[in-house]
Design a protein around this motif. Structure first.
Motif, PDB file in Angstrom:
ATOM      1  N   UNK A 104      25.394 -14.498  28.615  1.00 54.21           N
ATOM      2  CA  UNK A 104      24.418 -14.957  29.601  1.00 54.21           C
ATOM      3  C   UNK A 104      23.964 -13.818  30.503  1.00 54.21           C
ATOM      4  N   UNK A 105      24.867 -12.905  30.817  1.00 51.88           N
ATOM      5  CA  UNK A 105      24.537 -11.801  31.730  1.00 51.88           C
ATOM      6  C   UNK A 105      23.563 -10.808  31.120  1.00 51.88           C
ATOM      7  N   UNK A 106      23.575 -10.672  29.795  1.00 49.29           N
ATOM      8  CA  UNK A 106      22.734  -9.655  29.142  1.00 49.29           C
ATOM      9  C   UNK A 106      21.670 -10.258  28.236  1.00 49.29           C
ATOM     10  N   UNK A 107      21.471 -11.566  28.316  1.00 48.29           N
ATOM     11  CA  UNK A 107      20.571 -12.250  27.384  1.00 48.29           C
ATOM     12  C   UNK A 107      19.180 -11.647  27.349  1.00 48.29           C
ATOM     13  N   UNK A 108      18.680 -11.179  28.489  1.00 50.93           N
ATOM     14  CA  UNK A 108      17.319 -10.641  28.552  1.00 50.93           C
ATOM     15  C   UNK A 108      17.277  -9.121  28.490  1.00 50.93           C
ATOM     16  N   UNK A 142       8.459  -2.872  20.776  1.00 51.90           N
ATOM     17  CA  UNK A 142       8.768  -4.113  21.471  1.00 51.90           C
ATOM     18  C   UNK A 142      10.179  -4.542  21.078  1.00 51.90           C
ATOM     19  N   UNK A 143      11.166  -3.931  21.721  1.00 47.66           N
ATOM     20  CA  UNK A 143      12.553  -4.169  21.347  1.00 47.66           C
ATOM     21  C   UNK A 143      12.958  -5.623  21.568  1.00 47.66           C
ATOM     22  N   UNK A 144      13.780  -6.131  20.670  1.00 45.78           N
ATOM     23  CA  UNK A 144      14.324  -7.482  20.825  1.00 45.78           C
ATOM     24  C   UNK A 144      15.324  -7.506  21.966  1.00 45.78           C
ATOM     25  N   UNK A 145      15.411  -8.628  22.671  1.00 51.92           N
ATOM     26  CA  UNK A 145      16.412  -8.763  23.728  1.00 51.92           C
ATOM     27  C   UNK A 145      17.724  -9.241  23.116  1.00 51.92           C
ATOM     28  N   UNK A 146      18.785  -9.138  23.898  1.00 54.74           N
ATOM     29  CA  UNK A 146      20.125  -9.442  23.401  1.00 54.74           C
ATOM     30  C   UNK A 146      20.241 -10.863  22.858  1.00 54.74           C
ATOM     31  N   UNK A 147      19.618 -11.841  23.520  1.00 50.33           N
ATOM     32  CA  UNK A 147      19.702 -13.233  23.059  1.00 50.33           C
ATOM     33  C   UNK A 147      19.099 -13.389  21.671  1.00 50.33           C
ATOM     34  N   UNK A 148      18.000 -12.669  21.393  1.00 50.65           N
ATOM     35  CA  UNK A 148      17.367 -12.734  20.071  1.00 50.65           C
ATOM     36  C   UNK A 148      18.256 -12.092  19.012  1.00 50.65           C
ATOM     37  N   UNK A 149      18.891 -10.986  19.372  1.00 55.52           N
ATOM     38  CA  UNK A 149      19.813 -10.321  18.444  1.00 55.52           C
ATOM     39  C   UNK A 149      21.001 -11.228  18.145  1.00 55.52           C
ATOM     40  N   UNK A 150      21.490 -11.934  19.169  1.00 50.54           N
ATOM     41  CA  UNK A 150      22.632 -12.830  18.967  1.00 50.54           C
ATOM     42  C   UNK A 150      22.270 -13.975  18.024  1.00 50.54           C
ATOM     43  N   UNK A 151      21.061 -14.514  18.134  1.00 52.05           N
ATOM     44  CA  UNK A 151      20.633 -15.577  17.203  1.00 52.05           C
ATOM     45  C   UNK A 151      20.606 -15.045  15.776  1.00 52.05           C
ATOM     46  N   UNK A 152      20.152 -13.819  15.616  1.00 53.31           N
ATOM     47  CA  UNK A 152      20.139 -13.207  14.289  1.00 53.31           C
ATOM     48  C   UNK A 152      21.555 -13.067  13.751  1.00 53.31           C
ATOM     49  N   UNK A 153      22.474 -12.605  14.584  1.00 50.73           N
ATOM     50  CA  UNK A 153      23.864 -12.441  14.141  1.00 50.73           C
ATOM     51  C   UNK A 153      24.489 -13.786  13.767  1.00 50.73           C
ATOM     52  N   UNK A 154      24.236 -14.810  14.550  1.00 50.16           N
ATOM     53  CA  UNK A 154      24.798 -16.129  14.251  1.00 50.16           C
ATOM     54  C   UNK A 154      24.325 -16.629  12.890  1.00 50.16           C
ATOM     55  N   UNK A 155      23.025 -16.494  12.633  1.00 53.05           N
ATOM     56  CA  UNK A 155      22.473 -16.964  11.360  1.00 53.05           C
ATOM     57  C   UNK A 155      22.967 -16.121  10.191  1.00 53.05           C
TER      58      UNK A 155
END
Length: 236
Positions: A66-70, A166-179
């Protein structure tokens, strides 16, 4: 440059205040505190010595995610003591590589607990790792001192050309890792009982690539297609 200093479960209010003072010394103001922390008032303000506004305005987050999501780039700090794998950056190389981030792209430097640092899972959530090169005879540093060194390196020198991707933010990277991790478990590449054993290395690889939003979208589309094909094999 946009810099967020993230303190994970700090144990001492004085360290939070001293870290805030170090940030303000070098022109940085974005402080986040994750999880449990001590009562900050009044000790943190005493140690902040003029930077109490950073302490009082700190972001409070229940989890590191949550702290680094953006944030667009996340760096886990760690001691070199007792590590099988060496951190891939030091404070100066962090500054040299990421000083070109644009005004709307945020770099997060994540610091762990004073007594035991970051967990393996917290470290894996970050894109890269960094350590301050210290004496092998006495390698551990005070939290606020460590914050000071990173802030100094990031504040010094010329900014350089801005990052155009246009770098992805951490929350977007985390969704990629989960999938992706779920897909690899389903395909049998990862063991369902302990998928992180291998996947943490893939996380590290993705962190070094610094994926942009288009690349994340492309990879998510590829994963969706692979999932569909695995669940809908062609008729013979």
């Amino acid at each position: 440059m946009p810099l967020r200093i993230v303190l994970v479960e700090p144990r001492e209010a004085g360290n939070v205040g001293a870290a805030a003072r170090a940030m303000k010394n070098f022109g940085f103001r974005d402080l986040a505190i994750v999880g449990e922390m001590p009562q900050l008032h009044p000790v943190a303000e005493w140690w902040a010595s003029g930077a109490g506004d950073l302490v009082n305005g700190a972001r409070l987050a229940p989890t590191l995610a949550a702290a680094v999501a953006d944030c667009h780039v996340t760096i886990a700090t760690t001691s070199t003591r007792g590590r099988d794998v060496e951190p891939d950056l030091d404070p100066r190389s962090v500054a040299d590589r990421f000083r070109s981030l644009s005004a709307d792209q945020t770099l997060a430097i994540v610091f762990g607990r004073e007594d035991r640092g970051l967990t393996a899972d917290e470290t894996a959530q970050c894109h890269r790792t960094a350590a301050i090169p210290t004496s092998t005879e006495f390698p551990t540093m005070n939290l606020a001192q460590s914050v000071s060194i990173f802030c100094y390196e990031l504040a010094r020198g010329d900014k350089g050309a801005s990052e155009s991707r246009d770098l992805a933010v951490s929350a977007e990277i985390e969704r990629l890792h989960e999938r992706f991790q779920s897909l690899l478990v389903e395909a049998g590449f990862l063991h369902s009982a302990n998928p992180d054993h291998i996947y943490d290395e893939l996380r590290s690889l993705a962190g070094r690539l610094a994926l942009d939003r288009r690349e994340v979208t492309l990879l998510l589309g590829m994963i969706r297609q692979l999932e569909w094909r695995m669940r809908n094999p062609p008729a013979e």
